[in-house]
Design an enzyme around this catalytic site. Structure first.
Site, PDB file in Angstrom:
ATOM      1  N   LYS A  11       0.850  -1.205   0.000  1.00  0.00           N
ATOM      2  CA  LYS A  11       0.000   0.000   0.000  1.00  0.00           C
ATOM      3  C   LYS A  11       0.877   1.244   0.000  1.00  0.00           C
ATOM      4  CE  LYS A  11      -1.724   1.600   3.989  1.00  0.00           C
ATOM      5  NZ  LYS A  11      -1.420   2.993   4.256  1.00  0.00           N
ATOM      6  N   ASN A  12       1.896   1.266   0.855  1.00  0.00           N
ATOM      7  CA  ASN A  12       2.688   2.481   1.033  1.00  0.00           C
ATOM      8  C   ASN A  12       3.733   2.710  -0.056  1.00  0.00           C
ATOM      9  OD1 ASN A  12       1.115   3.050   3.181  1.00  0.00           O
ATOM     10  ND2 ASN A  12       2.614   2.446   4.737  1.00  0.00           N
ATOM     11  N   ARG A  41      -4.881  10.963   4.051  1.00  0.00           N
ATOM     12  CA  ARG A  41      -3.869  11.996   4.168  1.00  0.00           C
ATOM     13  C   ARG A  41      -2.694  11.791   3.213  1.00  0.00           C
ATOM     14  NH1 ARG A  41       0.014  11.862   6.872  1.00  0.00           N
ATOM     15  NH2 ARG A  41      -0.272  13.950   7.660  1.00  0.00           N
ATOM     16  N   CYS A  82      -4.777  12.358  12.106  1.00  0.00           N
ATOM     17  CA  CYS A  82      -5.573  11.130  12.071  1.00  0.00           C
ATOM     18  C   CYS A  82      -5.511  10.541  13.480  1.00  0.00           C
ATOM     19  CB  CYS A  82      -5.044  10.150  11.030  1.00  0.00           C
ATOM     20  SG  CYS A  82      -3.503   9.397  11.536  1.00  0.00           S
ATOM     21  N   ARG A 113       0.385  14.502  12.771  1.00  0.00           N
ATOM     22  CA  ARG A 113       0.963  14.232  11.454  1.00  0.00           C
ATOM     23  C   ARG A 113       1.083  15.483  10.571  1.00  0.00           C
ATOM     24  NH1 ARG A 113      -1.167   8.623   9.348  1.00  0.00           N
ATOM     25  NH2 ARG A 113       0.811   8.682   8.241  1.00  0.00           N
ATOM     26  N   PRO A 114       1.834  16.459  11.018  1.00  0.00           N
ATOM     27  CA  PRO A 114       2.027  17.677  10.226  1.00  0.00           C
ATOM     28  C   PRO A 114       2.779  17.389   8.924  1.00  0.00           C
ATOM     29  CG  PRO A 114       3.565  17.625  12.058  1.00  0.00           C
ATOM     30  CD  PRO A 114       2.631  16.457  12.244  1.00  0.00           C
ATOM     31  N   VAL A 115       2.753  18.348   8.011  1.00  0.00           N
ATOM     32  CA  VAL A 115       3.506  18.197   6.758  1.00  0.00           C
ATOM     33  C   VAL A 115       4.497  19.351   6.596  1.00  0.00           C
ATOM     34  CG1 VAL A 115       1.768  16.818   5.546  1.00  0.00           C
ATOM     35  CG2 VAL A 115       1.638  19.325   5.470  1.00  0.00           C
ATOM     36  N   ASP A 116       4.892  19.936   7.726  1.00  0.00           N
ATOM     37  CA  ASP A 116       5.791  21.101   7.686  1.00  0.00           C
ATOM     38  C   ASP A 116       7.099  20.816   6.960  1.00  0.00           C
ATOM     39  OD1 ASP A 116       6.058  19.393   9.998  1.00  0.00           O
ATOM     40  OD2 ASP A 116       7.620  20.748  10.695  1.00  0.00           O
ATOM     41  N   ASP A 142       4.515   0.355  11.979  1.00  0.00           N
ATOM     42  CA  ASP A 142       3.281  -0.222  11.420  1.00  0.00           C
ATOM     43  C   ASP A 142       3.098  -1.687  11.819  1.00  0.00           C
ATOM     44  OD1 ASP A 142       3.403   1.602   8.248  1.00  0.00           O
ATOM     45  OD2 ASP A 142       2.892   2.204  10.283  1.00  0.00           O
ATOM     46  N   ILE A 145       7.651   6.798  16.994  1.00  0.00           N
ATOM     47  CA  ILE A 145       7.358   7.534  15.765  1.00  0.00           C
ATOM     48  C   ILE A 145       6.103   8.396  15.911  1.00  0.00           C
ATOM     49  CG2 ILE A 145       6.946   7.339  13.275  1.00  0.00           C
ATOM     50  CD1 ILE A 145       9.666   6.216  14.025  1.00  0.00           C
ATOM     51  N   ARG A 160      -8.688  -0.630   4.359  1.00  0.00           N
ATOM     52  CA  ARG A 160      -7.743   0.373   3.838  1.00  0.00           C
ATOM     53  C   ARG A 160      -6.401  -0.270   3.495  1.00  0.00           C
ATOM     54  NH1 ARG A 160      -6.207   4.654   7.512  1.00  0.00           N
ATOM     55  NH2 ARG A 160      -4.945   5.050   5.676  1.00  0.00           N
TER      56      ARG A 160
HETATM   57  C1  EPZ Z   1       4.384   6.847   6.350  1.00  0.00           C
HETATM   58  O1  EPZ Z   1       3.621   7.895   6.913  1.00  0.00           O
HETATM   59  C2  EPZ Z   1       3.433   5.670   6.221  1.00  0.00           C
HETATM   60  N1  EPZ Z   1       2.333   6.028   5.318  1.00  0.00           N
HETATM   61  C3  EPZ Z   1       2.880   5.299   7.597  1.00  0.00           C
HETATM   62  O2  EPZ Z   1       2.063   4.143   7.436  1.00  0.00           O
HETATM   63  C4  EPZ Z   1       4.069   4.946   8.492  1.00  0.00           C
HETATM   64  O3  EPZ Z   1       3.584   4.649   9.785  1.00  0.00           O
HETATM   65  C5  EPZ Z   1       5.035   6.132   8.555  1.00  0.00           C
HETATM   66  O4  EPZ Z   1       5.465   6.482   7.224  1.00  0.00           O
HETATM   67  C6  EPZ Z   1       6.279   5.813   9.370  1.00  0.00           C
HETATM   68  O5  EPZ Z   1       6.936   4.702   8.836  1.00  0.00           O
HETATM   69  C7  EPZ Z   1       2.569   6.050   3.974  1.00  0.00           C
HETATM   70  O6  EPZ Z   1       3.662   5.772   3.515  1.00  0.00           O
HETATM   71  C8  EPZ Z   1       1.407   6.406   3.109  1.00  0.00           C
HETATM   72  P1  EPZ Z   1       6.414  10.182   8.461  1.00  0.00           P
HETATM   73  P2  EPZ Z   1       4.222   9.394   6.929  1.00  0.00           P
HETATM   74  O7  EPZ Z   1       6.322  11.427   7.655  1.00  0.00           O
HETATM   75  O8  EPZ Z   1       5.122   9.588   5.791  1.00  0.00           O
HETATM   76  C9  EPZ Z   1       6.512  13.527  11.783  1.00  0.00           C
HETATM   77  C10 EPZ Z   1       0.147   2.840   7.711  1.00  0.00           C
HETATM   78  O9  EPZ Z   1      -0.358   2.315   8.711  1.00  0.00           O
HETATM   79  N2  EPZ Z   1       6.477  14.478  10.657  1.00  0.00           N
HETATM   80  O10 EPZ Z   1       7.562   9.259   8.242  1.00  0.00           O
HETATM   81  O11 EPZ Z   1       3.083  10.317   7.102  1.00  0.00           O
HETATM   82  C11 EPZ Z   1       5.246  12.706  11.901  1.00  0.00           C
HETATM   83  O12 EPZ Z   1       4.265  13.403  12.661  1.00  0.00           O
HETATM   84  C12 EPZ Z   1       0.661   4.250   7.786  1.00  0.00           C
HETATM   85  O13 EPZ Z   1       0.284   2.270   6.588  1.00  0.00           O
HETATM   86  C13 EPZ Z   1       6.550  15.846  10.915  1.00  0.00           C
HETATM   87  O14 EPZ Z   1       6.623  16.267  12.067  1.00  0.00           O
HETATM   88  O15 EPZ Z   1       5.082   9.348   8.254  1.00  0.00           O
HETATM   89  C14 EPZ Z   1       5.719  11.444  12.590  1.00  0.00           C
HETATM   90  O16 EPZ Z   1       5.765  11.674  13.989  1.00  0.00           O
HETATM   91  C15 EPZ Z   1       0.434   4.885   9.145  1.00  0.00           C
HETATM   92  N3  EPZ Z   1       6.518  16.732   9.876  1.00  0.00           N
HETATM   93  C16 EPZ Z   1       7.139  11.261  12.064  1.00  0.00           C
HETATM   94  O17 EPZ Z   1       7.535  12.539  11.534  1.00  0.00           O
HETATM   95  C17 EPZ Z   1       6.425  16.314   8.570  1.00  0.00           C
HETATM   96  O18 EPZ Z   1       6.412  17.165   7.658  1.00  0.00           O
HETATM   97  C18 EPZ Z   1       7.262  10.247  10.949  1.00  0.00           C
HETATM   98  O19 EPZ Z   1       6.284  10.574   9.986  1.00  0.00           O
HETATM   99  C19 EPZ Z   1       6.343  14.921   8.325  1.00  0.00           C
HETATM  100  C20 EPZ Z   1       6.386  14.030   9.379  1.00  0.00           C
END
Ligand code: EPZ
Length: 441
Positions: free
Chosen positions: A22-23, A97, A121, A126-129, A311, A333, A403
């Protein structure tokens, strides 16, 4: 809403074909925006999240056709011939998201993108900053307006040097997709090295992108003026792989996992071996065998790849609930990824939360109970726990499962599980969506 009824307590034995990841599928689908030629994705999993993102891409003008009915031969063609709309609206993005992954490709292709900020969620804000900081480093002008991100790069994106302040999987994927069409060279440091990031980089390379350092935390991208289409096969889902391996572990069974690779779950397989499981590689994947006696307790700390995948945290907690001894699971995480705990407790589990660590005192038998799925991975943790209990468990709100787990009931019942979906009311049946998708193709 659909429910899933399980009566467990029996060893699972048989064969399960693992679906595409999926990812990996989600960013790969967004990569179709980077070219006006067709991108054909094989082994694409038939999941609600794939269809949701497919509807976002269709809205943007990507022509999508979906073929192949059985697991392992699903295929879809994503053709962003154009014209492409630059705006991804809230009512579509809020459903999933990961739709934020259209941001980088849109601004790279069009020089402009307006994408709704994805909400948080259940598992965290889960910010995107960091995604936005990366796009600014590439020369995009970022503004936030009424809950939307507007990214503008009138003269195109420019190569840059950018170090991710912390590891972000989709952040790395978004910036990588933006950089492949930027003018000049981009050097990205502290990139995520999850297999799904590597899969995306390999697909972009097949489309004509120039990327060095694939599989490492330093990616060097030499921008090109355009990309072409390609045919690419989505890598196996390592989270599904780990989940079904754990189904063998918690039931004391033996499952032959095909279409996958034990090397995709290096830390999880090592942990499971320490808990008493054994693994044997095969030509098509590997055989996961549960312990002859009880599982043993373990200490787990989630970490970015190749560490223990967050995950898989909820799933291994189900195993810890019936292991011999006291286990410690620390989630590093996400800030709120223990929602499966109260539901497991309803089944008799003995779990105490101390900060971001769960302390699990293993018990011999879990009770059956009605339980509530709260997020994708928590819901499958409850399924694993139910498979260990000889009583009846009803898992509610299984749309979470749909999902991320393709044909879960079929895959488990093929290994002897007593599991059935109880359809209640007019639910959004995944096959209906698939049919609509195909018709819209
Ligand atoms: C990906 O999410 C996966 N989703 C998640 O899988 C997975 O849990 C996660 O990576 C960690 O491995 C997809 O690939 C679609 P991150 P992502 O950005 O990219 C913080 C599932 O169950 N962060 O690596 O959104 C964030 O809040 C899902 O399949 C910021 O602060 O995760 C988190 O604490 C759930 N600012 C940490 O970093 C940002 O701009 C890691 O998040 C981005 C992230």
């Amino acid at each position: 809403m659909d429910k899933i009824k399980i009566i467990g307590g029996r060893p699972l034995t048989g064969q399960i074909r693992i679906s595409g990841a999926k990812n990996a599928a989600l960013p790969l689908m967004c990569a179709s925006l980077l070219t006006n030629e067709p991108l054909i994705l094989k082994n694409l999993p038939r999941l609600a999240d794939v269809f949701t993102l497919g509807s976002v891409l269709s809205h943007l003008g990507v022509k999508t056709t979906y073929q192949g009915e059985t697991v392992g031969n699903h295929q879809a063609t994503f053709h962003a011939k154009g014209p492409i709309l630059p705006e991804a609206p809230y009512d579509l993005v809020r459903k999933m998201r990961a739709s934020v992954l259209v941001l980088g490709p849109l601004v790279a292709r069009l020089g402009y993108a307006k994408v709704s900020l994805p909400g948080g969620c259940a598992i965290g804000t889960r910010p995107v900053d960091i995604h936005l900081k990366g796009l600014e480093a590439l020369g995009a002008e970022i503004t936030l307006e009424d809950g939307y991100v507007i990214a503008q790069a009138k003269n195109g994106l420019k190569g840059t040097k950018f170090s991710f302040p912390s590891i972000t999987v989709t952040g790395t994927e978004n910036i990588l997709m933006a950089a492949v069409l930027a003018q000049g060279t981009t050097r990205l440091l502290n990139c995520a090295v999850e297999p799904e990031v590597t899969d995306l980089a390999h697909c972009l390379q097949a489309m004509g992108a120039k990327i060095e350092g694939i599989g490492t935390s330093v990616l060097t991208i030499t921008g090109v003026s355009s990309l072409q289409g390609t045919i690419y096969s989505v890598l196996p889902d390592r989270i599904e792989t780990g989940t079904y391996a754990m189904a063998a572990g918690i039931t004391g069974g033996e499952i032959d996992l095909i279409g996958t690779d034990l090397d995709l779950i290096p830390t999880a397989s090592q942990t499971l071996e320490m808990m008493g499981m054994s693994f044997k590689k095969t030509a098509q994947g590997f055989i996961a065998k549960g312990p002859s006696g009880r599982l043993q307790a373990a200490e787990i700390v989630t970490d970015p790849y190749p560490g223990f995948a967050t995950d898989l945290q909820a799933q291994i907690m189900a195993l810890a609930c019936v292991a011999e001894g006291v286990s410690f699971i620390t989630e590093t995480i996400f800030e709120n990824r223990f929602m499966h705990v109260p539901e497991l407790a309803r089944m008799g589990a003995d779990i105490t939360i101390k900060g971001n660590t769960a302390v699990i005192k293993g018990i011999q038998h879990l009770k059956g109970a009605p339980v509530m799925a709260t997020d994708l991975r928590a819901s499958v943790s409850l399924v694993l726990a139910a498979l260990a209990s000889s009583e009846e468990t009803m898992v509610n709100r299984v749309y979470h499962l749909d999902r991320g787990y393709e044909e879960l009931e079929n895959k488990l019942s093929a290994c002897g599980a007593i599991i059935e979906r109880v359809r209640e009311g007019s639910t959004h049946d995944i096959s209906e969506t698939a049919h609509t998708f195909k018709a819209a193709g």
